[in-house]
Design an enzyme around this catalytic site. Structure first.
Site, short mmCIF file in Angstrom:
data_model
loop_
_atom_site.label_atom_id
_atom_site.label_comp_id
_atom_site.label_asym_id
_atom_site.label_seq_id
_atom_site.Cartn_x
_atom_site.Cartn_y
_atom_site.Cartn_z
N GLU A 94 -3.14 13.29 0.49
CA GLU A 94 -4.41 12.87 1.07
C GLU A 94 -5.19 14.09 1.54
O GLU A 94 -6.34 14.28 1.16
CB GLU A 94 -4.15 11.89 2.22
CG GLU A 94 -3.43 10.64 1.76
CD GLU A 94 -3.84 9.41 2.53
OE1 GLU A 94 -3.53 9.34 3.72
OE2 GLU A 94 -4.48 8.51 1.92
N HIS A 149 5.63 7.02 6.31
CA HIS A 149 5.30 6.46 4.99
C HIS A 149 4.79 7.59 4.08
O HIS A 149 4.61 8.71 4.55
CB HIS A 149 4.24 5.35 5.13
CG HIS A 149 2.95 5.84 5.70
ND1 HIS A 149 2.63 5.73 7.03
CD2 HIS A 149 1.90 6.47 5.11
CE1 HIS A 149 1.44 6.25 7.24
NE2 HIS A 149 0.97 6.72 6.09
N HIS A 166 0.83 -1.22 0.00
CA HIS A 166 0.00 0.00 0.00
C HIS A 166 0.86 1.26 0.00
O HIS A 166 0.43 2.32 -0.44
CB HIS A 166 -0.91 0.03 1.23
CG HIS A 166 -1.72 -1.20 1.41
ND1 HIS A 166 -2.67 -1.60 0.49
CD2 HIS A 166 -1.72 -2.15 2.37
CE1 HIS A 166 -3.24 -2.73 0.90
NE2 HIS A 166 -2.66 -3.09 2.03
N HIS A 211 2.29 8.93 0.55
CA HIS A 211 1.12 8.77 -0.34
C HIS A 211 1.40 9.59 -1.59
O HIS A 211 1.95 10.68 -1.50
CB HIS A 211 -0.15 9.26 0.35
CG HIS A 211 -0.49 8.49 1.60
ND1 HIS A 211 -1.28 7.37 1.60
CD2 HIS A 211 -0.12 8.68 2.89
CE1 HIS A 211 -1.39 6.90 2.84
NE2 HIS A 211 -0.69 7.69 3.64
N HIS A 215 3.62 11.04 5.91
CA HIS A 215 2.99 10.86 7.22
C HIS A 215 4.01 10.30 8.21
O HIS A 215 4.66 9.30 7.92
CB HIS A 215 1.80 9.90 7.13
CG HIS A 215 0.61 10.52 6.46
ND1 HIS A 215 -0.45 9.78 5.99
CD2 HIS A 215 0.32 11.81 6.19
CE1 HIS A 215 -1.35 10.60 5.47
NE2 HIS A 215 -0.91 11.85 5.58
N THR A 241 -5.83 6.74 7.64
CA THR A 241 -6.40 6.93 6.30
C THR A 241 -6.44 5.63 5.51
O THR A 241 -6.77 5.63 4.33
CB THR A 241 -5.58 7.98 5.51
OG1 THR A 241 -4.26 7.49 5.32
CG2 THR A 241 -5.55 9.32 6.24
N THR A 242 -6.09 4.53 6.17
CA THR A 242 -6.19 3.20 5.54
C THR A 242 -6.96 2.29 6.49
O THR A 242 -7.01 2.55 7.70
CB THR A 242 -4.79 2.60 5.31
OG1 THR A 242 -4.11 2.50 6.56
CG2 THR A 242 -3.97 3.43 4.35
#
Ligand code: NAG
Ligand code: NAG
Length: 394
Positions: free
Chosen positions: A129, A115, A90, A117, A142, A224-225
Protein backbone atom coordinates in the site's frame (compact mmCIF):
# COMPACT_ATOMS: atom_id res chain seq x y z
CA UNK A 1 -38.77 4.67 -25.41
CA UNK A 2 -37.84 1.09 -24.52
CA UNK A 3 -34.23 1.90 -23.83
CA UNK A 4 -35.27 4.89 -21.71
CA UNK A 5 -37.58 2.67 -19.67
CA UNK A 6 -34.82 0.14 -19.17
CA UNK A 7 -32.47 2.89 -18.09
CA UNK A 8 -35.03 4.20 -15.53
CA UNK A 9 -35.55 0.70 -14.19
CA UNK A 10 -31.82 0.12 -13.91
CA UNK A 11 -31.28 3.43 -12.14
CA UNK A 12 -34.06 2.63 -9.69
CA UNK A 13 -32.70 -0.85 -9.03
CA UNK A 14 -29.19 0.49 -8.57
CA UNK A 15 -30.26 3.24 -6.18
CA UNK A 16 -32.37 0.79 -4.15
CA UNK A 17 -29.47 -1.66 -4.00
CA UNK A 18 -27.12 1.13 -2.97
CA UNK A 19 -29.54 2.30 -0.29
CA UNK A 20 -29.94 -1.22 1.05
CA UNK A 21 -26.23 -1.93 1.12
CA UNK A 22 -25.19 1.40 2.64
CA UNK A 23 -27.11 0.56 5.81
CA UNK A 24 -24.14 -1.52 6.99
CA UNK A 25 -21.89 -4.24 5.59
CA UNK A 26 -21.36 -2.58 2.26
CA UNK A 27 -19.68 -4.97 -0.11
CA UNK A 28 -16.95 -2.58 -1.14
CA UNK A 29 -14.19 -3.85 -3.35
CA UNK A 30 -10.82 -2.64 -4.61
CA UNK A 31 -12.03 -2.43 -8.21
CA UNK A 32 -15.44 -2.61 -9.84
CA UNK A 33 -18.78 -1.12 -8.93
CA UNK A 34 -17.85 0.11 -5.46
CA UNK A 35 -14.14 0.28 -6.16
CA UNK A 36 -11.66 2.63 -4.55
CA UNK A 37 -12.73 5.72 -6.45
CA UNK A 38 -16.31 5.22 -5.24
CA UNK A 39 -15.50 4.57 -1.58
CA UNK A 40 -15.95 8.19 -0.54
CA UNK A 41 -19.54 8.22 -1.84
CA UNK A 42 -20.45 5.63 0.74
CA UNK A 43 -17.81 6.37 3.36
CA UNK A 44 -17.24 10.12 3.54
CA UNK A 45 -13.96 9.83 5.47
CA UNK A 46 -12.40 8.08 2.46
CA UNK A 47 -12.53 11.49 0.75
CA UNK A 48 -10.71 13.23 3.63
CA UNK A 49 -7.46 15.13 3.46
CA UNK A 50 -5.38 12.82 5.73
CA UNK A 51 -5.81 9.51 3.98
CA UNK A 52 -3.56 6.46 3.75
CA UNK A 53 -1.53 4.95 2.21
CA UNK A 54 0.91 7.56 0.91
CA UNK A 55 3.97 7.63 -1.26
CA UNK A 56 6.97 8.43 0.93
CA UNK A 57 9.31 10.69 -0.99
CA UNK A 58 12.43 10.23 1.07
CA UNK A 59 13.99 13.58 0.14
CA UNK A 60 10.84 15.33 1.38
CA UNK A 61 10.68 13.59 4.71
CA UNK A 62 11.64 15.54 7.80
CA UNK A 63 14.28 14.03 10.05
CA UNK A 64 12.94 14.07 13.61
CA UNK A 65 15.56 12.97 16.18
CA UNK A 66 12.97 12.69 18.97
CA UNK A 67 11.40 9.65 17.24
CA UNK A 68 12.61 6.88 19.51
CA UNK A 69 12.70 3.20 18.51
CA UNK A 70 9.48 1.27 18.79
CA UNK A 71 9.56 -1.16 21.73
CA UNK A 72 7.38 -4.24 21.13
CA UNK A 73 6.06 -5.97 24.24
CA UNK A 74 4.74 -9.51 24.52
CA UNK A 75 4.73 -10.37 20.80
CA UNK A 76 7.03 -13.30 21.46
CA UNK A 77 4.99 -14.54 24.44
CA UNK A 78 2.34 -16.18 22.34
CA UNK A 79 1.13 -18.64 25.01
CA UNK A 80 -0.76 -21.84 24.30
CA UNK A 81 -4.15 -20.46 23.28
CA UNK A 82 -4.58 -20.76 19.50
CA UNK A 83 -4.88 -17.64 17.35
CA UNK A 84 -7.91 -16.99 15.17
CA UNK A 85 -7.26 -16.75 11.44
CA UNK A 86 -10.00 -15.37 9.21
CA UNK A 87 -10.80 -14.23 5.70
CA UNK A 88 -13.09 -11.20 5.67
CA UNK A 89 -13.28 -11.06 1.89
CA UNK A 90 -10.75 -8.22 1.77
CA UNK A 91 -7.71 -9.75 3.50
CA UNK A 92 -6.48 -12.51 5.78
CA UNK A 93 -6.52 -11.54 9.47
CA UNK A 94 -4.82 -12.90 12.60
CA UNK A 95 -6.42 -11.65 15.82
CA UNK A 96 -3.80 -10.78 18.42
CA UNK A 97 -4.06 -11.32 22.19
CA UNK A 98 -4.42 -8.18 24.29
CA UNK A 99 -1.13 -8.59 26.16
CA UNK A 100 0.74 -7.69 22.98
CA UNK A 101 1.47 -4.04 22.44
CA UNK A 102 4.20 -1.47 22.08
CA UNK A 103 5.79 1.61 23.62
CA UNK A 104 7.38 4.48 21.75
CA UNK A 105 4.41 6.84 21.39
CA UNK A 106 3.02 9.07 24.17
CA UNK A 107 0.50 6.33 25.02
CA UNK A 108 0.60 2.57 25.33
CA UNK A 109 -0.94 0.87 22.30
CA UNK A 110 -2.47 -2.60 22.58
CA UNK A 111 -2.33 -5.00 19.63
CA UNK A 112 -5.63 -5.95 17.99
CA UNK A 113 -4.91 -7.79 14.75
CA UNK A 114 -2.57 -8.13 11.80
CA UNK A 115 -3.39 -8.55 8.13
CA UNK A 116 -1.75 -8.38 4.71
CA UNK A 117 -2.06 -6.58 1.38
CA UNK A 118 -0.76 -8.02 -1.88
CA UNK A 119 -0.89 -7.90 -5.69
CA UNK A 120 -1.76 -10.46 -8.36
CA UNK A 121 1.56 -12.03 -9.27
CA UNK A 122 1.73 -10.19 -12.59
CA UNK A 123 5.15 -8.93 -13.62
CA UNK A 124 6.08 -5.51 -12.27
CA UNK A 125 2.86 -5.17 -10.34
CA UNK A 126 2.86 -3.78 -6.85
CA UNK A 127 1.18 -5.23 -3.85
CA UNK A 128 2.17 -2.94 -1.01
CA UNK A 129 0.00 0.00 0.00
CA UNK A 130 2.75 2.41 0.97
CA UNK A 131 5.28 3.16 -1.70
CA UNK A 132 8.77 4.59 -1.28
CA UNK A 133 9.81 7.13 -3.92
CA UNK A 134 6.99 5.88 -6.12
CA UNK A 135 7.99 2.24 -5.90
CA UNK A 136 5.81 -0.53 -4.49
CA UNK A 137 7.01 -3.51 -2.51
CA UNK A 138 5.57 -6.97 -3.28
CA UNK A 139 3.27 -7.01 -0.26
CA UNK A 140 2.70 -5.25 3.05
CA UNK A 141 1.99 -6.45 6.57
CA UNK A 142 -0.12 -4.26 8.86
CA UNK A 143 -0.10 -4.72 12.63
CA UNK A 144 -3.04 -2.80 14.09
CA UNK A 145 -3.05 -1.40 17.64
CA UNK A 146 -5.43 0.81 19.58
CA UNK A 147 -4.69 3.45 22.20
CA UNK A 148 -5.61 1.52 25.35
CA UNK A 149 -4.70 4.43 27.63
CA UNK A 150 -7.39 6.68 26.18
CA UNK A 151 -9.98 4.18 24.92
CA UNK A 152 -11.56 1.00 26.27
CA UNK A 153 -11.56 -1.02 23.06
CA UNK A 154 -10.78 -1.09 19.37
CA UNK A 155 -14.21 0.04 18.21
CA UNK A 156 -14.19 3.00 20.58
CA UNK A 157 -10.65 3.99 19.50
CA UNK A 158 -10.93 3.59 15.74
CA UNK A 159 -12.99 6.73 15.18
CA UNK A 160 -10.83 8.95 17.40
CA UNK A 161 -7.75 10.99 16.68
CA UNK A 162 -4.68 9.16 18.07
CA UNK A 163 -6.96 6.15 18.54
CA UNK A 164 -4.98 3.72 16.41
CA UNK A 165 -1.35 2.98 15.62
CA UNK A 166 -0.48 0.72 12.71
CA UNK A 167 2.91 -0.75 11.78
CA UNK A 168 3.48 -0.94 8.04
CA UNK A 169 6.05 -3.59 7.13
CA UNK A 170 7.08 -3.77 3.49
CA UNK A 171 7.58 -7.28 2.11
CA UNK A 172 10.01 -8.14 -0.68
CA UNK A 173 10.63 -11.50 -2.32
CA UNK A 174 13.94 -13.28 -2.41
CA UNK A 175 15.28 -16.82 -2.59
CA UNK A 176 14.92 -17.75 1.02
CA UNK A 177 11.75 -18.97 2.71
CA UNK A 178 10.77 -16.91 5.73
CA UNK A 179 9.59 -19.52 8.26
CA UNK A 180 7.78 -16.89 10.36
CA UNK A 181 5.30 -16.22 7.55
CA UNK A 182 4.55 -19.92 7.20
CA UNK A 183 2.74 -19.65 10.54
CA UNK A 184 0.06 -17.82 8.53
CA UNK A 185 0.53 -19.07 4.95
CA UNK A 186 0.46 -22.77 5.86
CA UNK A 187 -3.02 -22.41 7.35
CA UNK A 188 -4.64 -20.20 4.71
CA UNK A 189 -6.16 -23.20 2.92
CA UNK A 190 -8.60 -23.41 5.86
CA UNK A 191 -9.95 -19.90 5.23
CA UNK A 192 -10.01 -19.80 1.44
CA UNK A 193 -13.47 -18.22 1.26
CA UNK A 194 -14.82 -15.00 2.70
CA UNK A 195 -16.22 -15.25 6.26
CA UNK A 196 -14.31 -18.43 7.07
CA UNK A 197 -12.44 -18.72 10.36
CA UNK A 198 -9.96 -21.23 11.76
CA UNK A 199 -7.87 -21.70 14.87
CA UNK A 200 -4.17 -21.83 14.16
CA UNK A 201 -1.29 -22.60 16.54
CA UNK A 202 -0.02 -19.53 18.37
CA UNK A 203 3.37 -18.30 17.15
CA UNK A 204 6.05 -15.69 17.80
CA UNK A 205 4.48 -12.61 16.19
CA UNK A 206 7.65 -10.56 16.56
CA UNK A 207 9.45 -12.93 14.17
CA UNK A 208 7.36 -11.32 11.40
CA UNK A 209 8.88 -7.90 12.15
CA UNK A 210 12.08 -6.48 10.71
CA UNK A 211 15.03 -6.38 13.11
CA UNK A 212 15.60 -2.65 13.00
CA UNK A 213 12.65 -1.00 14.76
CA UNK A 214 14.59 2.25 15.14
CA UNK A 215 14.39 3.48 11.55
CA UNK A 216 10.90 4.30 10.34
CA UNK A 217 8.63 6.88 8.73
CA UNK A 218 5.88 8.40 10.85
CA UNK A 219 2.82 10.32 9.73
CA UNK A 220 -0.83 10.88 10.64
CA UNK A 221 -3.20 9.02 8.35
CA UNK A 222 -6.16 6.71 8.10
CA UNK A 223 -7.45 3.18 7.79
CA UNK A 224 -6.66 2.07 4.23
CA UNK A 225 -10.07 0.41 3.87
CA UNK A 226 -13.58 1.80 4.34
CA UNK A 227 -14.64 3.49 6.51
CA UNK A 228 -11.17 5.13 6.21
CA UNK A 229 -11.28 6.80 9.64
CA UNK A 230 -8.49 9.32 9.98
CA UNK A 231 -7.41 7.94 13.33
CA UNK A 232 -4.11 6.23 12.57
CA UNK A 233 -0.59 7.11 13.65
CA UNK A 234 1.43 5.32 11.01
CA UNK A 235 4.86 3.76 11.50
CA UNK A 236 6.30 2.45 8.22
CA UNK A 237 9.57 0.67 8.88
CA UNK A 238 12.59 1.39 6.71
CA UNK A 239 13.87 -2.18 6.86
CA UNK A 240 11.88 -4.65 4.77
CA UNK A 241 11.22 -8.29 5.45
CA UNK A 242 11.78 -10.97 2.87
CA UNK A 243 9.69 -13.97 1.90
CA UNK A 244 10.29 -16.42 -0.96
CA UNK A 245 8.63 -16.14 -4.36
CA UNK A 246 6.73 -19.34 -3.59
CA UNK A 247 5.41 -17.82 -0.37
CA UNK A 248 4.25 -14.68 -2.19
CA UNK A 249 2.57 -16.81 -4.84
CA UNK A 250 0.68 -18.68 -2.13
CA UNK A 251 -0.51 -15.39 -0.67
CA UNK A 252 -1.59 -14.12 -4.09
CA UNK A 253 -3.46 -17.23 -5.25
CA UNK A 254 -4.82 -19.03 -2.20
CA UNK A 255 -7.76 -16.91 -1.12
CA UNK A 256 -11.14 -15.87 -2.53
CA UNK A 257 -12.98 -12.63 -1.89
CA UNK A 258 -16.22 -14.51 -2.53
CA UNK A 259 -18.07 -16.71 -0.08
CA UNK A 260 -17.96 -20.50 -0.27
CA UNK A 261 -21.63 -20.60 -1.30
CA UNK A 262 -21.16 -18.04 -4.05
CA UNK A 263 -21.63 -19.30 -7.58
CA UNK A 264 -18.82 -17.17 -8.99
CA UNK A 265 -15.49 -17.57 -7.24
CA UNK A 266 -13.44 -14.39 -7.14
CA UNK A 267 -9.76 -14.58 -6.27
CA UNK A 268 -8.71 -12.21 -3.51
CA UNK A 269 -5.97 -10.23 -5.28
CA UNK A 270 -4.75 -6.66 -5.62
CA UNK A 271 -6.17 -5.78 -2.22
CA UNK A 272 -4.17 -2.60 -1.92
CA UNK A 273 -5.36 0.99 -2.06
CA UNK A 274 -3.60 3.47 -4.32
CA UNK A 275 -1.54 6.15 -2.59
CA UNK A 276 -3.41 9.22 -1.38
CA UNK A 277 -2.35 12.87 -1.55
CA UNK A 278 -0.27 14.06 1.40
CA UNK A 279 -1.96 17.47 1.29
CA UNK A 280 -0.72 19.51 4.25
CA UNK A 281 0.96 16.59 5.97
CA UNK A 282 4.63 15.99 6.70
CA UNK A 283 6.16 12.52 6.78
CA UNK A 284 8.73 12.39 9.57
CA UNK A 285 11.74 10.07 9.53
CA UNK A 286 13.38 8.73 12.66
CA UNK A 287 16.66 8.73 10.72
CA UNK A 288 18.35 11.09 8.32
CA UNK A 289 17.28 10.22 4.78
CA UNK A 290 20.21 11.89 2.98
CA UNK A 291 22.99 9.76 4.40
CA UNK A 292 22.88 6.03 4.83
CA UNK A 293 25.64 6.34 7.41
CA UNK A 294 23.49 8.33 9.80
CA UNK A 295 22.81 6.30 12.89
CA UNK A 296 19.34 5.65 14.17
CA UNK A 297 18.68 6.27 17.86
CA UNK A 298 18.51 2.49 18.24
CA UNK A 299 22.01 2.14 16.88
CA UNK A 300 23.23 5.02 19.02
CA UNK A 301 21.77 3.27 22.06
CA UNK A 302 23.44 0.03 20.96
CA UNK A 303 26.79 1.80 20.53
CA UNK A 304 26.52 3.55 23.90
CA UNK A 305 25.62 0.27 25.62
CA UNK A 306 28.39 -1.49 23.70
CA UNK A 307 30.92 1.16 24.74
CA UNK A 308 29.78 0.92 28.36
CA UNK A 309 30.06 -2.86 28.29
CA UNK A 310 33.51 -2.48 26.71
CA UNK A 311 34.61 -0.08 29.47
CA UNK A 312 33.28 -2.37 32.18
CA UNK A 313 35.01 -5.32 30.49
CA UNK A 314 38.28 -3.37 30.28
CA UNK A 315 38.00 -2.37 33.94
CA UNK A 316 37.46 -6.00 34.91
CA UNK A 317 40.49 -7.09 32.87
CA UNK A 318 42.69 -4.31 34.30
CA UNK A 319 41.55 -5.23 37.81
CA UNK A 320 42.34 -8.87 37.10
CA UNK A 321 45.81 -8.01 35.82
CA UNK A 322 46.51 -5.77 38.81
CA UNK A 323 45.31 -8.48 41.16
CA UNK A 324 47.40 -11.11 39.39
CA UNK A 325 50.50 -8.91 39.52
CA UNK A 326 49.86 -8.24 43.21
CA UNK A 327 49.37 -11.94 43.82
CA UNK A 328 52.69 -12.80 42.20
CA UNK A 329 54.38 -9.97 44.07
CA UNK A 330 53.01 -11.28 47.34
CA UNK A 331 54.01 -14.82 46.33
CA UNK A 332 57.51 -13.58 45.53
CA UNK A 333 57.68 -11.71 48.83
CA UNK A 334 56.53 -14.78 50.69
CA UNK A 335 59.15 -16.91 48.93
CA UNK A 336 61.80 -14.37 49.83
CA UNK A 337 60.56 -14.31 53.40
CA UNK A 338 60.53 -18.10 53.52
CA UNK A 339 64.05 -18.17 52.04
CA UNK A 340 65.17 -15.57 54.52
CA UNK A 341 63.60 -17.52 57.33
CA UNK A 342 65.33 -20.65 56.05
CA UNK A 343 68.60 -18.77 55.83
CA UNK A 344 68.17 -17.28 59.24
CA UNK A 345 67.28 -20.74 60.49
CA UNK A 346 70.53 -22.10 59.04
CA UNK A 347 72.53 -19.27 60.56
CA UNK A 348 70.80 -19.92 63.88
CA UNK A 349 71.90 -23.53 63.65
CA UNK A 350 75.39 -22.31 62.88
CA UNK A 351 75.18 -19.96 65.82
CA UNK A 352 73.95 -22.80 68.00
CA UNK A 353 76.85 -24.91 66.78
CA UNK A 354 79.15 -22.04 67.57
CA UNK A 355 77.52 -21.64 70.94
CA UNK A 356 77.84 -25.37 71.46
CA UNK A 357 81.45 -25.27 70.40
CA UNK A 358 82.29 -22.33 72.57
CA UNK A 359 80.41 -23.83 75.49
CA UNK A 360 82.31 -27.04 74.98
CA UNK A 361 85.65 -25.36 74.70
CA UNK A 362 86.18 -24.43 78.32
CA UNK A 363 85.16 -27.95 79.26
CA UNK A 364 87.67 -29.25 76.77
CA UNK A 365 90.28 -26.96 78.15
CA UNK A 366 89.44 -28.15 81.59
CA UNK A 367 89.42 -31.71 80.47
CA UNK A 368 92.57 -31.31 78.49
CA UNK A 369 94.57 -30.14 81.32
CA UNK A 370 94.08 -32.87 83.94
CA UNK A 371 93.90 -35.89 81.73
CA UNK A 372 94.95 -36.51 78.12
CA UNK A 373 92.50 -39.38 77.76
CA UNK A 374 89.51 -37.02 78.19
CA UNK A 375 89.31 -35.70 74.61
CA UNK A 376 88.64 -39.19 73.33
CA UNK A 377 85.66 -39.44 75.63
CA UNK A 378 84.45 -36.11 74.44
CA UNK A 379 84.78 -37.08 70.78
CA UNK A 380 82.92 -40.28 71.62
CA UNK A 381 80.15 -38.28 73.22
CA UNK A 382 79.96 -35.98 70.17
CA UNK A 383 79.83 -39.00 67.91
CA UNK A 384 77.01 -40.59 69.86
CA UNK A 385 75.03 -37.39 69.89
CA UNK A 386 75.51 -37.14 66.12
CA UNK A 387 74.22 -40.69 65.67
CA UNK A 388 71.28 -39.82 67.89
CA UNK A 389 70.57 -36.83 65.65
CA UNK A 390 70.82 -39.02 62.59
CA UNK A 391 68.40 -41.53 64.06
CA UNK A 392 66.01 -38.71 64.89
CA UNK A 393 66.18 -37.18 61.43
CA UNK A 394 65.54 -40.49 59.65
C1 NAG B 1 -16.30 -0.57 23.51
O1 NAG B 1 -16.37 0.40 24.53
C2 NAG B 1 -17.57 1.15 24.50
C3 NAG B 1 -17.48 2.21 25.59
O2 NAG B 1 -16.22 2.71 25.72
C4 NAG B 1 -18.77 0.26 24.71
O3 NAG B 1 -19.96 1.02 24.62
C5 NAG B 1 -18.77 -0.83 23.65
O4 NAG B 1 -19.79 -1.74 23.90
C6 NAG B 1 -17.45 -1.56 23.63
N1 NAG B 1 -17.43 -2.46 22.50
C7 NAG B 1 -17.02 -3.71 22.58
C8 NAG B 1 -17.02 -4.47 21.32
O5 NAG B 1 -16.65 -4.20 23.62
C1 NAG C 1 -0.23 14.16 14.28
O1 NAG C 1 -1.18 15.09 14.73
C2 NAG C 1 -0.97 15.57 16.04
C3 NAG C 1 -2.13 16.46 16.42
O2 NAG C 1 -2.49 17.29 15.41
C4 NAG C 1 0.36 16.31 16.10
O3 NAG C 1 0.60 16.78 17.38
C5 NAG C 1 1.45 15.35 15.68
O4 NAG C 1 2.69 16.02 15.66
C6 NAG C 1 1.16 14.76 14.33
N1 NAG C 1 2.13 13.73 14.07
C7 NAG C 1 2.76 13.60 12.93
C8 NAG C 1 3.73 12.49 12.82
O5 NAG C 1 2.56 14.34 11.98
Amino acid sequence: MDSLGLFALLTLALSQWTAASSVEEITWTYSGLIGQSEWSEHFPDCGGTSQSPVDVITTQTKYEPSLIPVTPLGYSQHGNQPFTLSNNGHTVIVELPEWMGFRGLPWFFTAAQLHLHWGNGGPGNGGSEHTINGRSADAELHVVHYNSELYTNMSAAMTQKDGLAVFGILIETGDETNPAFNNILNHMSRVRYADQKAFIPAFDVQSLFPEDLGRYYRYNGSLTTPPCYQSVIWTVFHERVQISKAQLLKLETMLYSSKAASAASMLLQDNYRVTQPLNHRVVFASFSADSGTELSSGEVTAIVIGAMCGCVGLAVIVRFIVKTVRFFKVLHLETVVVNRINESGKSKEKNQELVLNTSLEPERKEELSPDSARPTRLSQAVCSSQTDAKILSV
